[in-house]
Design a protein around this motif. Structure first.
Motif, PDB file in Angstrom:
ATOM      1  N   ARG A 277       0.843  -1.184   0.000  1.00  8.84           N
ATOM      2  CA  ARG A 277       0.000   0.000   0.000  1.00  8.84           C
ATOM      3  C   ARG A 277       0.882   1.240   0.000  1.00  8.84           C
ATOM      4  N   PHE A 278       0.326   2.278  -0.565  1.00 10.91           N
ATOM      5  CA  PHE A 278       1.132   3.483  -0.699  1.00 10.91           C
ATOM      6  C   PHE A 278       1.652   3.959   0.662  1.00 10.91           C
TER       7      PHE A 278
ATOM      8  N   TYR B 227      -3.955  13.852  -3.576  1.00 14.71           N
ATOM      9  CA  TYR B 227      -5.155  13.231  -3.020  1.00 14.71           C
ATOM     10  C   TYR B 227      -4.783  11.956  -2.255  1.00 14.71           C
ATOM     11  N   ILE B 228      -3.882  11.154  -2.842  1.00 16.18           N
ATOM     12  CA  ILE B 228      -3.465   9.914  -2.176  1.00 16.18           C
ATOM     13  C   ILE B 228      -2.742  10.241  -0.861  1.00 16.18           C
TER      14      ILE B 228
ATOM     15  N   TRP C  74      -3.299  12.798   0.961  1.00 12.72           N
ATOM     16  CA  TRP C  74      -4.345  13.217   1.911  1.00 12.72           C
ATOM     17  C   TRP C  74      -5.098  11.994   2.442  1.00 12.72           C
ATOM     18  N   LEU C  75      -5.342  11.059   1.519  1.00  2.82           N
ATOM     19  CA  LEU C  75      -6.112   9.871   1.864  1.00  2.82           C
ATOM     20  C   LEU C  75      -5.426   9.078   2.977  1.00  2.82           C
ATOM     21  N   TYR C  76      -4.125   8.901   2.835  1.00  2.00           N
ATOM     22  CA  TYR C  76      -3.414   8.032   3.773  1.00  2.00           C
ATOM     23  C   TYR C  76      -2.779   8.782   4.936  1.00  2.00           C
TER      24      TYR C  76
END
Lengths: 611, 477
Positions: free
Chosen positions: B51-52, B212-213, B215-217
């Motif tokens: 996962r990122f 966005y990614i 921010w997501l994680y």
């Protein structure tokens, strides 16, 4: 004689003779097709001149046995019809009494001495429709099914397909029961992969299309000698569109093609009394024919077109919609395209776009969509030599080849897309030309969804029909054609259907941060779904931005950013289509035209004004 | 269809770079970024979720994604070299497709054997990929300008390449500044707007997606900027030297100078040609740090894209100049500011001497005996130590919030390996100038190997607050 009878003056005759020099056609034909003389006056004068009786077939007694002495397609093409026996001779009505070859041929076929009479071509058309209605209807509806049921959507799914659905459904149910995480993960994977491939393929097509446009931009100039031009049939199926009739007549008149070589058939439905009444009042030039299609089921545009095809006299044939504004040079451009590969080309697709671009959000987005679809994607498909799903109008056919293919499938609501695929499977080539027909974009959401649901349903049907024998399809289309078919015809409705599901899951996760979905998103599926969310939506917007370029619709540029919202409408339409596939697969969602504010207010489109 | 000479260029240079990379690996040297990316990929292969959030989220995503593929397929050791040399082969193939002239092709052969290209396309990790994408971009953009900004196809390709370059290396964003001006002409404002939209959209969308990614994680769309903050923590290269370093790469690639001369009167082309220098200038101006030297290989690539093969006496001069550039590349390693390139050249030029990396190998041997996590900046020597030591115990600054933990490595590790700060740049020394000299109370010196010193954190120096647990949790993921 026409001058003597007072139907024309010498100046008008001069004009007709000039046109004869240019068009290489008969003066009589030119006179009636330019509207200088009424059809009935010409034929009556001709009958006097040739000393032959003139028959008004609508009032004559026709012997049903005698009329069947000649083959239907022969009569339709030559516009002749046996009427009855008169003594030992067969009375035959000719719309072209000076054709001696024809006379000989008829004698050979019927084996009787014949007595000639004159009638108008419309009269022949009328009695053929009346006396051969059941045969004509049967051919219009069942011809393709009888010839090759594999290509017909009459029976939507084959037994094998239904069995496969059953097996697949059982596996899914079994999987959900015994290992729900694995099963749903696999389904999720399929959705993500197909979505990604379908959208990426569209970007690829757009790029190939842009490039092919540049290559093909050095088209030959229109240097055709009008005397050599063949007869061209134009089919215009209309239904409940009385309002747009004057607009339609005007658009066809503007075509840059010898009018005496045009065979325009406006196909009206028998139950559409309003349009029939309006048509009667119109009285356009003789190259327009109003053909009444008897009411029967399925009540679809392709069935009407098949009806018209049986009376087509042109070597080439095209279809326009009632609200169309075709490029005046389109027929000539199509002929040039045909001439480049006359043996294999069955169809030439013109480009479509809209004239009421700036009316509202829907018309703007629709214009963007059509711009990249017809300006880039279809040329891209052509460049890759893979099946081209034809657009609904402005597709030009080689009539003979089209008849050989049994015309359109009346059970398919996107008969055009199906025909494009079928033609490629049969080894024909479909091409595109840089000539635009402007249409009226539907400007109301409900109407848009109805129209789009029909298109999506048609794509689903086309996919189901051609995937009946995937191995055979692969052999006929080759690898690239097969992949393109999967991604373009199959992938498009699939992507529309999948989008809302993925959005709902995503928004739910965004709002609640639920961990319930985690097991269904293992690492690489998660990555792929993120790519789908971020990159694929980007691709959709990017292709829309590119679309403004060719048509210089630069003001639409910023609207391209709203493309994902437009996709929501696609998804609604797709789910409606999915529902209709199960409940009424042959139902034709009619798009109402003539409601555009622009056309309503001005009475014409900007292109018509220019012309 | 590919022409024959393009195939030869692809195959020839792919093999050259690939075997060069393997050869250098064979001598124990690994590119730092390559190792970092592979290590991340290996973590995934070893069973950590891919996962990122587990790969740091600080590094541009594309290089990792591409290196992940060979790692996941099991050839992680050669994966980095393979991807770099593939990019090298493609670059050679593409550049050779621009010309059929023998002189230009000979020049290209010479150019591509410059040590900067050899380094970038063999063991540099994402640098090769970045070069390939940027060269493609510049070529498409140039064609767009040549066709009076009317050819949508090349423009679309250019903007896509540019967007992809941004998620390969962040500094590509700085290119926007000069490049926007190449598109501005006196024309319909809506046309201008649509050109801008086409050009900027892939960048905005891909970069926005990355934010966005983040921010997501991580709850912070600019989380990845912590990597950029590394730039500020590096010992700055101040004064006149830094400007000289900016100009020095020009001497490596006379082809670039000739192109500049040939396009001197054509504003938009000149701006495009100058854009790498403008970017280097912007970075230097704002952060007082010189970009990695292999970035300047771009000058050679785009210099060739722009070059109109000269006639007469200039031909031999250009060939000789290019050879001189290559010689300069091999012979002036001390002037290079970026560690890996310097090590690469030192290794190739002095390969007969066994003492190359001797100290690093000794450090690795010592570190193997230790039990606990070791904090290590990858700027100097790390790749060698990594492969001769125990990879599982190393912690890189990239793995955590750089700006914070680099100042206080004891929060996350028991040991710290530091090179001498003299003449070398690394972030740990840059922000903890006292540790190496034993003046920091949190660390005690336990070993010295040549220019290397190894420290152990003093237990009482650990704060007893919760961040440690959080970090522990992060490591366990």
């Amino acid at each position: 004689m026409l001058i003597a009878e007072g139907f024309i003056n010498s100046a008008q005759l001069e004009e007709a003779l000039e046109l004869q020099e240019r068009w290489g056609d008969r003066v009589g034909q030119i006179l009636i097709s330019t509207g200088l003389v009424r059809r009935i006056d010409l034929y009556r004068t001709l009958s006097k001149h040739l000393d032959l009786p003139f028959l008004d077939l609508t009032k004559e007694e026709i012997d049903p046995a005698m009329i069947r002495l000649l083959p239907l397609d022969f009569m339709a093409k030559t516009r002749t019809a046996p009427v009855r026996m008169e003594g030992d001779s067969l009375l035959v009505a000719f719309s072209d009494p000076m054709d001696e070859e024809l006379e000989k041929k008829i004698k050979e076929i019927v084996g009787l001495p014949i007595k000639k009479a004159i009638t108008t071509d419309l009269d022949v058309l009328w009695i053929l429709s009346k006396h051969f209605e059941s045969e004509l209807r049967d051919v219009s509806v069942f011809s393709l099914y009888r010839e090759n049921a594999m290509f017909s959507a009459r029976r939507l799914f084959t037994d094998a397909q239904l069995f496969l659905f059953l097996v697949f459904g059982s596996i899914v149910l079994f999987g959900v029961f015994f290992n729900v995480i694995f099963t749903l993960t696999m389904l999720n994977m399929c959705v993500q992969v197909v979505f990604f491939l379908a959208v990426s393929f569209k970007l690829f097509l757009v790029l190939v299309g842009i490039r092919s446009r540049i290559k093909g931009s050095s088209r030959r100039p229109l240097t055709l000698d009008e005397r050599d031009l063949p007869m061209y049939t134009v089919l215009v199926p209309i239904y409940k569109e009385a309002k747009v009739l004057p607009h339609l007549i005007g658009s066809i008149r503007r075509l840059n093609y010898p009018k005496s070589k045009l065979d325009v058939k406006i196909l009206l439905e028998q139950d559409d009394t309003q349009t029939l009444e309006a048509a009667k009042k119109m009285k356009p030039e003789a190259f327009f024919e109003f053909v009444v299609v008897p009411t029967s089921y399925p009540k679809t545009k392709p069935k009407a077109c098949n009806w018209g095809l049986q009376f087509a006299r042109g070597k080439y044939l095209t279809i326009f919609d009632a609200e169309d504004e075709p490029d005046p040079n389109q027929l000539k451009k199509a002929l040039l395209a045909f001439s480049e590969d006359i043996e294999h080309t069955i169809c030439v697709q013109g480009r479509l776009n809209y004239y009421n671009v700036y009316e509202n959000f829907i018309t703007r987005m629709f214009t963007l969509e059509y711009s990249y679809w017809f300006d880039y994607m279809l040329p891209g498909l052509e460049a890759l030599n893979v099946p081209i799903p034809l657009g609904g109008t402005s597709n030009h056919f080689d009539t003979e080849k089209l008849i050989k293919m049994r015309g359109w499938d009346p059970f398919n609501v996107t008969e055009d897309a199906d025909l494009g695929v079928r033609a490629t499977r049969l080894g024909y080539r479909v091409r595109t030309i840089d000539s635009t027909t402007y249409e009226e974009a539907t400007s109301r959401v409900k109407s848009w969804i109805n129209q789009r649901s029909r298109w999506v349903k048609g794509y689903m049907v086309t996919y189901a029909v051609h995937m009946r024998h995937p191995v055979q399809l692969y052999r006929e289309l080759g690898f690239s054609g097969f992949v393109s078919f999967q991604l373009f015809i199959g992938g498009t409705p699939f992507a529309f259907l999948a989008t809302p599901i993925m959005w709902v899951i995503y928004i739910d996760w965004l709002l609640t941060r639920t961990r319930v979905i985690d097991p269904f998103f293992p690492a690489w599926i998660l990555y792929l779904s993120l790519i789908n969310l971020l990159v694929c939506n980007g691709i959709i917007i990017f292709t829309n931005i590119l679309a403004v370029w060719k048509r210089k619709l630069f003001k639409l540029c910023l609207w391209a950013f709203l493309a994902p919202f437009y996709w929501i409408l696609h998804s609604i339409a797709a789910w409606k289509a999915q529902w209709q596939i199960m409940t009424k697969p042959f139902y034709w969602e009619k798009t109402t035209h003539g409601v555009s504010k622009q056309v309503r207010d001005l009475g014409f489109s900007p292109h018509a004004k220019k012309a | 269809m590919l022409r024959r000479h393009e195939v030869y260029f692809f195959a020839g240079f792919f093999l050259l770079y690939f075997f060069c990379g393997l050869w250098v690996h064979g001598m124990g040297f690994w590119g730092s970024e390559e190792v970092y990316l592979l290590e991340r990929a290996l973590l995934v292969v070893r069973g950590q979720p891919a996962r990122f959030e587990n790969v740091g989220l600080t590094y541009p995503p594309l290089p990792f994604a591409l290196l992940f593929i060979p790692a996941a397929l099991g050839f992680h050791l050669q994966g980095g070299v393979f991807m770099s040399s593939l990019c090298g082969g493609l670059t050679a193939c593409f550049l050779s497709s621009l010309t059929k002239e023998k002189f230009a092709l000979c020049l290209l052969v010479l150019l591509l054997t410059h040590p900067l290209f050899l380094y970038a396309f063999s063991i540099s990790g994402s640098q090769g990929m970045f070069l390939l994408i940027l060269v493609l971009y510049v070529c498409f953009h140039k064609r767009f300008l040549e066709k009076r900004q009317k050819d949508l196809f090349v423009f679309a390709l250019a903007s896509l390449c540019f967007g992809v370059a941004v998620v390969t290396r962040y500094e590509t964003l700085f290119f926007l500044f000069p490049l926007i001006f190449t598109l501005i002409r006196r024309e319909d404002r809506w046309l201008l707007l649509s050109k801008m939209a086409i050009f900027i959209f892939p960048v905005v969308f891909l970069f926005g997606g990355w934010m966005y990614i983040n921010w997501l994680y991580k709850g912070d769309p600019l989380y990845f900027v912590h990597t950029l903050s590394m730039v500020n923590l590096n010992p700055p290269v101040r004064g006149q030297t830094s400007w000289l370093h900016l100009l020095m790469p020009l001497l490596y690639f006379p082809v670039y100078l000739v192109s500049l001369w040939q396009f001197k009167g054509r504003g938009q082309f000149l701006l495009l040609l100058l854009s790498p220098l403008i970017v280097a200038f912007i970075v230097l101006w704002f952060s007082e740090v010189v970009l990695s030297l292999s970035f300047f290989a771009l000058l050679g690539g785009i210099g060739f894209v722009f070059l109109k093969p000269p006639r007469g006496w200039l031909r031999p001069v250009l060939l000789l100049g290019t050879m001189a550039g290559i010689w300069l590349g091999w012979m002036s390693p001390e002037g290079w500011q970026w560690g890996p390139e310097r090590s690469f050249v030192a290794l190739v030029v002095k390969r007969e001497k066994q003492e190359v990396f001797l100290q690093e190998k000794q450090v690795a041997a010592y570190l193997k005996k230790l039990n606990g996590r070791i904090f290590f900046d990858d700027t100097n020597g790390y790749p060698v130590v990594f492969f001769h030591g125990n990879p599982k115990v190393f912690i890189l600054p990239y793995q955590f919030e750089f700006g914070f933990y680099i100042k206080c490595p004891s929060l996350i590790s028991r040991y710290l390996a530091l090179p001498s700060p003299h003449g070398k740049s690394d972030a740990v020394n840059g922000s903890n100038s006292d540790i190496f000299y034993g003046k920091n109370p949190k660390w005690k010196l336990i070993e010295q190997v040549g220019e290397w010193r190894i420290f152990e954190s003093i237990p009482r120096a650990f704060p007893v607050n919760r961040p440690v647990d959080r970090i522990g949790g992060q490591l366990r993921q």
